[in-house]
Design a protein around this motif. Structure first.
Motif, mmCIF file in Angstrom:
data_model
loop_
_atom_site.group_PDB
_atom_site.id
_atom_site.type_symbol
_atom_site.label_atom_id
_atom_site.label_comp_id
_atom_site.label_asym_id
_atom_site.label_seq_id
_atom_site.Cartn_x
_atom_site.Cartn_y
_atom_site.Cartn_z
ATOM 1 N N GLU A 466 0.833 -1.196 0.000
ATOM 2 C CA GLU A 466 0.000 0.000 0.000
ATOM 3 C C GLU A 466 0.868 1.246 0.000
ATOM 4 N N LEU A 467 0.343 2.310 -0.606
ATOM 5 C CA LEU A 467 1.046 3.574 -0.621
ATOM 6 C C LEU A 467 0.666 4.367 0.626
ATOM 7 N N VAL A 468 1.653 4.632 1.458
ATOM 8 C CA VAL A 468 1.439 5.413 2.676
ATOM 9 C C VAL A 468 2.026 6.798 2.452
ATOM 10 N N VAL A 469 1.207 7.826 2.627
ATOM 11 C CA VAL A 469 1.592 9.198 2.331
ATOM 12 C C VAL A 469 1.672 10.012 3.621
ATOM 13 N N VAL A 470 2.730 10.800 3.731
ATOM 14 C CA VAL A 470 2.859 11.724 4.855
ATOM 15 C C VAL A 470 2.019 12.958 4.527
ATOM 16 N N ALA A 471 0.823 13.034 5.115
ATOM 17 C CA ALA A 471 -0.063 14.181 4.935
ATOM 18 C C ALA A 471 0.323 15.212 5.987
ATOM 19 N N SER A 472 1.275 16.057 5.636
ATOM 20 C CA SER A 472 1.949 16.881 6.632
ATOM 21 C C SER A 472 1.001 17.825 7.361
ATOM 22 N N ALA A 473 0.149 18.539 6.608
ATOM 23 C CA ALA A 473 -0.731 19.514 7.241
ATOM 24 C C ALA A 473 -1.943 18.872 7.908
ATOM 25 N N ALA A 474 -2.141 17.570 7.696
ATOM 26 C CA ALA A 474 -3.177 16.827 8.433
ATOM 27 C C ALA A 474 -2.589 16.125 9.651
ATOM 28 N N HIS A 475 -1.261 16.172 9.783
ATOM 29 C CA HIS A 475 -0.542 15.651 10.955
ATOM 30 C C HIS A 475 -0.719 14.137 11.115
ATOM 31 N N ARG A 476 -0.712 13.418 9.979
ATOM 32 C CA ARG A 476 -0.887 11.970 10.058
ATOM 33 C C ARG A 476 -0.384 11.322 8.768
ATOM 34 N N LEU A 477 -0.337 9.986 8.792
ATOM 35 C CA LEU A 477 -0.060 9.195 7.602
ATOM 36 C C LEU A 477 -1.383 8.712 7.024
ATOM 37 N N GLU A 478 -1.492 8.717 5.700
ATOM 38 C CA GLU A 478 -2.714 8.267 5.039
ATOM 39 C C GLU A 478 -2.364 7.223 3.990
ATOM 40 N N ARG A 479 -3.315 6.283 3.755
ATOM 41 C CA ARG A 479 -3.085 5.173 2.827
ATOM 42 C C ARG A 479 -3.954 5.322 1.587
ATOM 43 N N PHE A 480 -3.354 4.923 0.431
ATOM 44 C CA PHE A 480 -4.063 5.052 -0.837
ATOM 45 C C PHE A 480 -3.746 3.851 -1.711
ATOM 46 N N ALA A 481 -4.703 3.527 -2.589
ATOM 47 C CA ALA A 481 -4.417 2.575 -3.654
ATOM 48 C C ALA A 481 -3.602 3.293 -4.714
ATOM 49 N N ALA A 482 -2.931 2.534 -5.538
ATOM 50 C CA ALA A 482 -2.047 3.140 -6.545
ATOM 51 C C ALA A 482 -2.747 3.404 -7.868
ATOM 52 N N SER A 483 -4.110 3.305 -7.911
ATOM 53 C CA SER A 483 -4.826 3.600 -9.147
ATOM 54 C C SER A 483 -4.754 5.087 -9.437
ATOM 55 N N ALA A 484 -4.889 5.449 -10.716
ATOM 56 C CA ALA A 484 -4.652 6.839 -11.112
ATOM 57 C C ALA A 484 -5.800 7.379 -11.942
ATOM 58 N N THR A 485 -5.968 8.688 -11.920
ATOM 59 C CA THR A 485 -6.910 9.389 -12.772
ATOM 60 C C THR A 485 -6.141 10.474 -13.513
ATOM 61 N N ARG A 486 -6.835 11.142 -14.402
ATOM 62 C CA ARG A 486 -6.190 12.216 -15.151
ATOM 63 C C ARG A 486 -6.869 13.542 -14.813
ATOM 64 N N ILE A 487 -6.051 14.554 -14.542
ATOM 65 C CA ILE A 487 -6.569 15.888 -14.245
ATOM 66 C C ILE A 487 -5.961 16.877 -15.223
ATOM 67 N N ASP A 488 -6.813 17.658 -15.871
ATOM 68 C CA ASP A 488 -6.358 18.716 -16.763
ATOM 69 C C ASP A 488 -6.652 20.053 -16.100
ATOM 70 N N GLY A 489 -5.825 20.399 -15.143
ATOM 71 C CA GLY A 489 -6.035 21.627 -14.384
ATOM 72 C C GLY A 489 -5.426 22.829 -15.071
ATOM 73 N N ALA A 490 -5.517 23.949 -14.369
ATOM 74 C CA ALA A 490 -5.043 25.216 -14.937
ATOM 75 C C ALA A 490 -3.546 25.385 -14.741
#
Length: 621
Positions: A466-490
């Motif tokens: 599992e991908l464990v992410v340091v969510a710094s401003a949430a003051h915790r570690l969070e887990r995510f699946a490695a699936s991806a989406t596409r974002i066409d932001g500005a």
């Protein structure tokens, strides 16, 4: 240090650029969206009459600004009954204009003075500020008396404040007592702004708990505390009750020298070693002083470091992201040495041979065989070093950023702080100011988004698939699946308008006035140095390079319409008392990235202020 180019809009600009007259210039009022650290109270300069006021123009992405915050702490303590420091936060990135993000940064970096939120750059422009950081001193009667850009000005400020205290004490215009600062209610969480993490050989997770100035070992669940290493107080004490100062990067290393983990002790400018069995911490590189100039290669305990932000075990040693001077370093544990691995200290993007590359506040490292991946936060770039050559995969420069997936040539990031290599050699990017986790596929050269709404991710690691992410401003570690989406932001660009310059013959002048009571130090040769380069390189047809004069004749290409002038200047000065057998010397060093536009009928000269300028001191226009 970045430089902005807001057009001067008040009489103050006349005060800081005019020679030959001692005009007393009233400090413009402080205008912005709101205030932090005042209990909700609005502060005006009228309210501060009788105090010496120090305005610190900063933005929380900027490493030089963070250096200044630490430099000012002892000064604020020394003059606590007469000095009021006001942080004027003028953001560079879109994320920094978010009031919640600013509030988090004020807590994260322990800013213990009032902060004006200036997202529209109103006060920045009223004071004709051109660079992060800039310091402005206002006397007890409300007049500007000193302006200094960059870092390293504490001694000059101390002298001037002392003179102001004596003068206004005698006039009866100095009022002693507390200022408007009100400390916010402290928060209580297990982790506070965690920075980086690694999986230990026993399967636990080691996290740098930066705002708690300690290292925390967690069970594999990422929540249960096994132990805390560090007292929680700022300091640099070794042993089994160690102290740190905002530790960040962590790297597992072979335990052949008494430690299993190398820690980037960022604000202490040190590398520390941690023995996981005993919990003992030792200092293994750095002197505790910030590098400003001088040797970069030599015995590890003799070479100064500057804000090491991340570390990675690579090619038999420890690569160091030296965020404080835009270089990469290398620590050799066997030889006990440190050396420069890549970079020139010029901030920007420049690929090619390692020794000539430009970096911009490298904040994350990850090794994949002979390839060392990195993210440069200030250019929002993903890059790598391999076989002595630096390559940029994503990133367009100091002033372009956004959230856009797709082909690497078009993809955009926003101030990423972490990079992680997966088993398939793809790269996970902690895209910090986009509050997102991204994945780059080197084979397809494409970027996708794994997760959004992650509070300032600063690192990621794989734990049991599992991908464990340091969510710094949430003051915790969070887990995510490695699936991806596409974002066409500005796509975004930094708000600072470009400085118009003329093509053809052009003069760039760095204006330096030695601090009061000092003079240029010519005892061992030239006391000044100026390095000028550009992006793109063809912007400057003649005059780029290094010289010992602070004024340079350039020839600007009329076929290039936009670019960035990269300027690095330094000057050595010493106390000039003839009776002083051992004068006190200091090196003033400053770097700029100046966005420019080449237009007809534009000015043929650009002055840049280095160091401080007292009111009426005679700075050239």
């Amino acid at each position: 240090m970045d430089v902005g180019t807001a057009r001067p809009s008040t009489v103050l600009d006349t005060a800081v650029t005019t020679v030959k007259r001692r005009a007393r210039v009233r400090a413009p009022e402080l205008v912005g969206r709101g205030w932090l650290n005042t209990g909700g109270t609005t502060v005006s300069l009228k309210d501060l009459r009788g105090k010496v006021v120090l305005l610190d123009f900063w933005t929380f992405c900027c490493i030089n600004c963070l250096h200044v915050l630490d430099e000012l702490r002892p000064l604020e303590k020394e003059f606590e009954d007469i000095l009021v420091t006001i942080g004027v936060h003028s953001p560079k990135f879109v994320h920094e204009a978010d009031p919640d993000a600013l509030a988090a940064a004020v807590e994260r970096y322990e800013v213990h003075h009032p902060v004006l939120d200036d997202p529209e750059l109103t006060t920045w422009q009223n004071y004709a500020v051109k660079a992060w950081p800039t310091l402005v001193l206002v006397d007890p009667e409300g007049y500007v008396v000193h302006v200094a850009a960059g870092e390293g000005h504490v001694e000059a400020l101390r002298t001037i404040i002392g003179e102001l205290v004596a003068e206004h004490d005698a006039k009866g215009t100095l009022h002693r007592g507390s200022g408007p600062y009100q400390a916010p209610e402290p928060a209580s969480t297990t982790l506070r702004f965690p920075a980086k993490a690694v999986v230990t050989p026993s399967g636990t997770i080691l996290v740098s708990d930066s705002a708690h100035h300690s290292i925390v070992e967690l069970e594999a669940d990422g929540e249960t505390v096994v132990r805390r290493i560090g007292t929680g107080e700022r300091g640099r004490q070794d042993g089994t009750s160690p102290t740190f100062s905002e530790p960040a990067g962590l790297a597992l290393v072979p335990n052949t020298h008494g430690y299993d983990v190398v820690i980037a002790d960022t604000v202490n400018h040190l590398l520390r070693g941690l023995d996981l069995t005993t919990g003992e911490v030792t200092t293994i590189a750095g002197t505790g002083e910030q590098w400003r100039d001088g040797e970069t290669d030599g015995p590890a305990d003799k070479i100064e470091l500057t804000s090491p932000w991340d570390v990675a075990w690579w090619n038999g040693g420890v690569a160091i992201a030296m965020a404080g001077n835009h270089t990469l370093g290398f620590f050799d544990p066997a030889a006990g040495t440190v050396r420069r691995l890549a970079g020139t200290t010029v901030e920007g993007i420049n690929d090619g041979p390692a020794e000539g590359a430009f970096f911009a506040q490298t904040s994350g490292l990850a090794a994949d065989g002979d390839r060392l991946w990195m993210v440069d936060s200030e250019t929002s770039a993903l890059r790598y070093l391999e076989h002595g050559e630096v390559h940029t995969v994503i990133g367009k420069g100091l002033f372009a950023f956004g959230h856009k997936d797709g082909d690497a040539d078009e993809a955009l990031l926003q101030h990423p702080l972490g990079v992680t290599v997966l088993d398939d050699h793809s790269v996970v990017i902690s895209d910090t100011y986009n509050n997102a986790v991204r994945r780059y596929d080197p084979a397809a050269r494409t970027l996708t988004t794994i997760a959004t709404d992650v509070a300032e991710p600063s690192d990621a690691l794989l734990v049991d698939g599992e991908l464990v992410v340091v969510a710094s401003a949430a003051h915790r570690l969070e887990r995510f699946a490695a699936s991806a989406t596409r974002i066409d932001g500005a796509a975004h660009e930094v708000k600072r308008p470009s400085t118009d310059i003329a093509s053809g013959a052009f003069e760039l002048a760095v204006v330096f006035t030695p601090p009061t009571g000092t003079k240029l130090d010519e005892r061992y040769g030239p006391s000044t140095r100026l390095e000028i380069t550009s992006s793109p390189p063809e912007l400057i047809l003649e005059g780029a390079g290094v010289s010992t004069e602070l004024v340079r004749a350039l020839r600007i290409n009329d076929q290039v319409t936009n670019g960035v002038l990269h300027v690095v200047a330094q000057a050595a000065s010493c106390s000039d008392d003839p009776a002083d057998e051992h004068p006190v010397c200091r090196l003033t060093r400053q770097d700029w990235g100046v966005p420019v536009r080449v237009v007809a009928d534009a000015p043929t000269r650009l002055p840049l202020l280095m160091g401080g300028m007292d009111e009426g001191a005679g700075q050239a226009t």
